[in-house]
Design an enzyme around this catalytic site. Sequence first.
Site: not given
Length: 424
Positions: A141, A218, A221, A244, A382
Amino acid sequence: MNTAKAPLPNPPLQAGEGAQAIDWSAVRTDFPLLRREVHGKPLIYLDSANTGQKPVAVIDAVDDFFRNHNANVSRAVHALGTEATEAYEAARGKLARFLNVRGDELVLCSGTTFALNLVAYSWALPRLKAGDAIVLTRMEHHANIVPWQLVAERTGATIEVANITDDGALDLEHLYSLLTPEVKLLGVTHVSNVLGTVNPVREVCREARKRGIVTVIDGSQAAPHRPLDVAAIGCDFYAITGHKMAGPTGTGVLWARREHLADMPPFLGGGEMIKEVRFDGTVYADAPHKFEAGTPNIAGFVGLGAAVDYLTGIGMATIDAREQALLAHATQALSEVPGLRIFGTAREKAAVISFLVEGAHAHDLATLLDLEGVAIRSGHHCAHPLMQHFGVPATCRASLAFYNTFEEIDAFVAALLKVRKLLL
């Protein structure tokens, strides 16, 4: 403090219980927005990778804070101030248990973007120099690309990019070949927001650690969809975003090893991140508070704490199993749409499907699907470098969550077939 939590849809699961133990229709009723219509059609929300919907338990927790406990944290001895502080710090404790880390290793912040910038400016910028290298993957991302580019521009460090395979998996052989002595930092997404690929971050971090390379993961997700054990992953930094994972916007967490937090200078200056301020010098608070300047999103973190309670009440393994079943159903149904191409078919994959239909632009598909009540994402997500890799300007993305249904997937595919006929 009364957090006004709504009852869980079912009693908490015991270890090993599967998705069939949950009444998913009851879970769905916990999400008020899913009952609305758009353009006169029942809403089918397939954009959870962008932001997750909020259960009543989260909405009520935020409402209760503002109605009954609203005050600033750590600044008052009165009852409201104490209640606000206790609720805020309780959320930190819940997040620590959710990630299997210590609470004093968690920096509460506005989300993954802020967290990654904190690492970039407070850890990387003071340490990197010309001749050093940063390794990223092609599926990152922008939030895990641009901060490192800014650091590289200021320090003279370079950025190397690990390739992906044809099915969207991380090319581990190529990645490991890049981990030379010049590399000081490796940034990897746990789960791709475009491809759904679940990267083997534990193995990757182990290989980086052998070479003395600091790792930044990261987890945006990953946190909403699968059990997490950050301690077992073995990374140096791990970032997640609250909105999220059924929590409010403007919330997130950076986990970091204590030795890094101790050595890193503050990123922002102001109130609450200090022990003493004089014009001839300031003594900073201990980590993590030295990175939490100013008034935080208190109500947001009260809501995020409620979201953690809600998700763990269902069980993250159960959520993962539910979403894998939905993913399998959606993948099979979409494979029968003429001219449809799915981007990302790795064996380890989360419930994200990026796709294009031959002859139709992604934005046209998404616009017409919206008129049918189906909310999907279209664009570059993104992830410009990933779009460039596949040679496309944009894709459509249907991202599923545990509150979706098999019937919704069938209705989505039927709508897709309908709008395809209008476009071709």
